[in-house]
Design a protein around this motif. Structure first.
Motif, PDB file in Angstrom:
ATOM      1  N   TYR A  41     -10.125   1.789 -10.507  1.00 41.04           N
ATOM      2  CA  TYR A  41     -10.245   2.756  -9.419  1.00 41.04           C
ATOM      3  C   TYR A  41     -11.630   2.657  -8.800  1.00 41.04           C
ATOM      4  O   TYR A  41     -12.558   2.116  -9.388  1.00 41.04           O
ATOM      5  N   HIS A  87       0.841  -1.195   0.000  1.00 38.00           N
ATOM      6  CA  HIS A  87       0.000   0.000   0.000  1.00 38.00           C
ATOM      7  C   HIS A  87       0.877   1.246   0.000  1.00 38.00           C
ATOM      8  O   HIS A  87       1.863   1.322   0.741  1.00 38.00           O
ATOM      9  N   SER A  88       0.532   2.207  -0.851  1.00 40.24           N
ATOM     10  CA  SER A  88       1.203   3.495  -0.888  1.00 40.24           C
ATOM     11  C   SER A  88       2.701   3.316  -1.161  1.00 40.24           C
ATOM     12  O   SER A  88       3.077   2.780  -2.195  1.00 40.24           O
ATOM     13  N   ASP A 137      -2.856   1.846  -4.505  1.00 43.25           N
ATOM     14  CA  ASP A 137      -2.860   3.306  -4.483  1.00 43.25           C
ATOM     15  C   ASP A 137      -1.499   3.913  -4.151  1.00 43.25           C
ATOM     16  O   ASP A 137      -1.394   4.893  -3.419  1.00 43.25           O
ATOM     17  N   CYS A 146      -3.015  -2.439 -10.650  1.00 41.37           N
ATOM     18  CA  CYS A 146      -2.894  -1.155  -9.986  1.00 41.37           C
ATOM     19  C   CYS A 146      -4.274  -0.685  -9.510  1.00 41.37           C
ATOM     20  O   CYS A 146      -5.174  -0.478 -10.324  1.00 41.37           O
ATOM     21  N   PHE A 167      -7.954   1.705   1.001  1.00 42.57           N
ATOM     22  CA  PHE A 167      -7.282   0.511   0.509  1.00 42.57           C
ATOM     23  C   PHE A 167      -6.559  -0.225   1.632  1.00 42.57           C
ATOM     24  O   PHE A 167      -5.714  -1.085   1.387  1.00 42.57           O
ATOM     25  N   GLN A 176     -10.785   7.058  -0.997  1.00 37.91           N
ATOM     26  CA  GLN A 176      -9.548   7.787  -0.824  1.00 37.91           C
ATOM     27  C   GLN A 176      -8.451   6.831  -0.360  1.00 37.91           C
ATOM     28  O   GLN A 176      -8.660   5.625  -0.243  1.00 37.91           O
ATOM     29  N   HIS A 177      -7.291   7.406  -0.072  1.00 37.28           N
ATOM     30  CA  HIS A 177      -6.074   6.618   0.114  1.00 37.28           C
ATOM     31  C   HIS A 177      -6.216   5.508   1.154  1.00 37.28           C
ATOM     32  O   HIS A 177      -5.794   4.374   0.928  1.00 37.28           O
ATOM     33  N   HIS A 216      -6.566   9.822  -7.144  1.00 36.98           N
ATOM     34  CA  HIS A 216      -5.353   9.362  -7.817  1.00 36.98           C
ATOM     35  C   HIS A 216      -5.646   9.080  -9.293  1.00 36.98           C
ATOM     36  O   HIS A 216      -4.854   9.428 -10.179  1.00 36.98           O
ATOM     37  N   HIS A 217      -6.791   8.472  -9.548  1.00 39.02           N
ATOM     38  CA  HIS A 217      -7.180   8.222 -10.934  1.00 39.02           C
ATOM     39  C   HIS A 217      -7.336   9.533 -11.696  1.00 39.02           C
ATOM     40  O   HIS A 217      -6.879   9.651 -12.844  1.00 39.02           O
ATOM     41  N   ASP A 240      -6.424   2.324  -7.743  1.00 35.57           N
ATOM     42  CA  ASP A 240      -6.328   3.766  -7.518  1.00 35.57           C
ATOM     43  C   ASP A 240      -7.529   4.282  -6.754  1.00 35.57           C
ATOM     44  O   ASP A 240      -8.661   3.796  -6.933  1.00 35.57           O
ATOM     45  N   SER A 241      -7.299   5.286  -5.925  1.00 39.73           N
ATOM     46  CA  SER A 241      -8.401   6.045  -5.349  1.00 39.73           C
ATOM     47  C   SER A 241      -8.978   6.938  -6.445  1.00 39.73           C
ATOM     48  O   SER A 241      -8.378   7.110  -7.520  1.00 39.73           O
TER      49      SER A 241
END
Length: 453
Positions: free
Chosen positions: A392, A305-306, A328, A356, A401, A397-398, A362-363, A358-359
């Motif tokens: 996504y 993650h991240s 994400d 991959c 995930f 949000q982040h 982020h997308h 994505d939030s």
């Protein structure tokens, strides 16, 4: 229920203080009544156990300890002051009551921050077991210490609890890396889902990048202040590309070395069926040996993650890695330098199947970068992937995930939690994750994923 208990305890304290301030009280009588009040407070807590949300879990452990200690202290002073008829100072009464209220507030903080999260339902046929070890890398001196000690990498195994009865080499291996200031349990529901379906999942701690962990001496290692400050500064303002790259490449190099070392060490133990000097196993060595009888270390998946996702992506270029998932994360490990304040990227083909997540934000950033011609690392890597999937989640949000929105909604909101239902979101993520690894580690079915959920 947390607020109801809190209000009840505060009312008792305020009522006791008011009653004592109004009249004249000897120290003898005050300590006797203090003892009775403290007994009444724990009695209120015990009654509240019949209500949902109040229990004996870690959320309430601090409060229970404080209530018991206050009874013992009040009882002790009531005994030694049993003949003391001198008057209790009213200012001391007020300060004592204020201190009592402050102690109660502090002891109840975990109850307000965290939820009674017992995990998510799993879909696999196996129960899930867990054991820990610490790997000691004698080739690296710990850069965050000055005593010359070696780098230690805690590893946490999640696996089918009936592992001793399974066939040899039947369980693919998946290694997870947490995000900045994260913790090895950040995605426990994902590990549990995978392990229940016949995988061995190893979640790493990255000491000094992790919120906290422990070393071989039992010492608690907190996140490094310098790393924390640098990450917050880079994330909150525009910075010179060279300065950003210098910082992020240092982080990624450390984490890549941790993940590579963990993977190499696990594969070597699987091959030799022995734990060398690099292994520190505090307990459950036999159970870990049973796990290694069933690991198929030739079928390896990585995820993170991240910042952990960025780590997994770059380590995922190894030929012995069969599948990679990025939750994400910006793929910082694929940035290889800076030239004229422009980041240089690794544009070689990415041959490992990659997924991959994505939030929504982020997308949107990826779409904006593509439309404006900005060279964004995730877009480049995914375009150069031989087998790449991207999806996504609207409203996510982040931190959606991870399990944090279920474990501590308050913390998640401050760190980035969207409007999406957190349970539905993580369940969907776990199902997609399982499908992906089933396809590329077990050869089961054909993987498909929607563009968005």
């Amino acid at each position: 229920m947390e607020w109801l208990l809190f209000i009840a305890l505060i009312i008792i304290e305020i009522g006791f203080a008011a009653y004592e301030v109004i009249g004249k009280r000897s120290k003898k009588l005050w300590w006797e009544k203090r003892f009775i009040v403290n007994v009444a407070e724990i009695f209120v807590y015990l009654i509240m156990l019949f209500f949902p949300g109040i229990d004996f879990s870690f959320r309430w452990k601090g409060l229970v300890i404080i209530l018991i200690m206050r009874i013992m202290i009040a009882g002790f002073f009531a005994f030694i002051n049993r003949k003391n008829e001198s008057e209790k100072n009213k200012i001391c009464l007020l300060f004592g009551s204020f201190g009592s209220i402050l102690i109660l507030i502090i002891s109840m903080i975990p109850a307000f921050i965290f939820e009674d999260y017992a995990g998510r339902p799993v879909t696999g046929p196996y129960g899930v077991a867990h054991c820990d070890a610490i790997l000691i890398d004698s080739q690296r001196v710990e850069e965050f210490e000055t005593d010359g000690s070696y780098r230690e990498v805690p590893v946490h195994f999640f696996y089918p609890e009936s592992v001793a009865s399974l066939e040899a080499d039947s369980l693919p291996l998946i290694i997870f890396s947490h995000g900045a200031f994260g913790y090895y349990q950040s995605n426990t529901s994902t590990y549990m889902e995978l392990a229940s379906n016949g995988y061995v999942v190893v979640s790493l701690d990255h000491p000094y990048h992790s919120f906290f962990t422990k070393d071989t001496n039992g010492k608690t290692i907190l996140v490094d202040k310098g790393f924390f400050q640098d990450a917050m500064e880079i994330g909150s303002k525009e910075s010179d590309e060279s300065a950003v790259y210098e910082a992020t490449s240092t982080w990624i190099n450390l984490r890549e070395a941790d993940m590579n070392f963990a993977l190499d060490t696990i594969q070597n133990a699987d091959e030799t069926k022995e734990f060398g000097s690099e292994w520190y196993i505090p307990e459950g060595e036999q159970e870990l040996k049973n796990v290694f009888k069933c690991i198929d270390s030739e079928k390896v998946g990585l995820m993170g993650h991240s910042l952990g996702g960025a780590t997994a992506v770059t380590v995922g270029r190894r030929e012995d890695v069969s599948a990679v998932i990025d939750f994400d994360g910006t793929m910082l490990g694929e940035e290889i330098g800076v030239e004229g304040n422009k980041v240089l990227l690794n544009e070689t083909t990415y041959d490992t199947p990659i997924l991959c997540f994505d939030s929504e934000s982020h997308h949107a950033d990826r779409v904006k970068a593509k439309n404006t011609g900005y060279v964004y690392v995730n877009n480049v890597i995914m375009e150069n992937a031989t087998t790449g999937y991207s999806t996504y989640f609207e409203g996510a949000q982040h931190m959606n995930f991870t399990d944090l929105p279920l474990f501590s909604p308050l913390l998640a909101k401050n760190l980035g939690m969207g409007k999406v239902d957190p349970e539905e979101c993580i369940d969907r993520i776990n199902q997609i994750t399982l499908d992906f690894f089933n396809t590329y580690l077990k050869g089961e079915g054909e993987f498909n994923v929607n563009e968005k959920y």
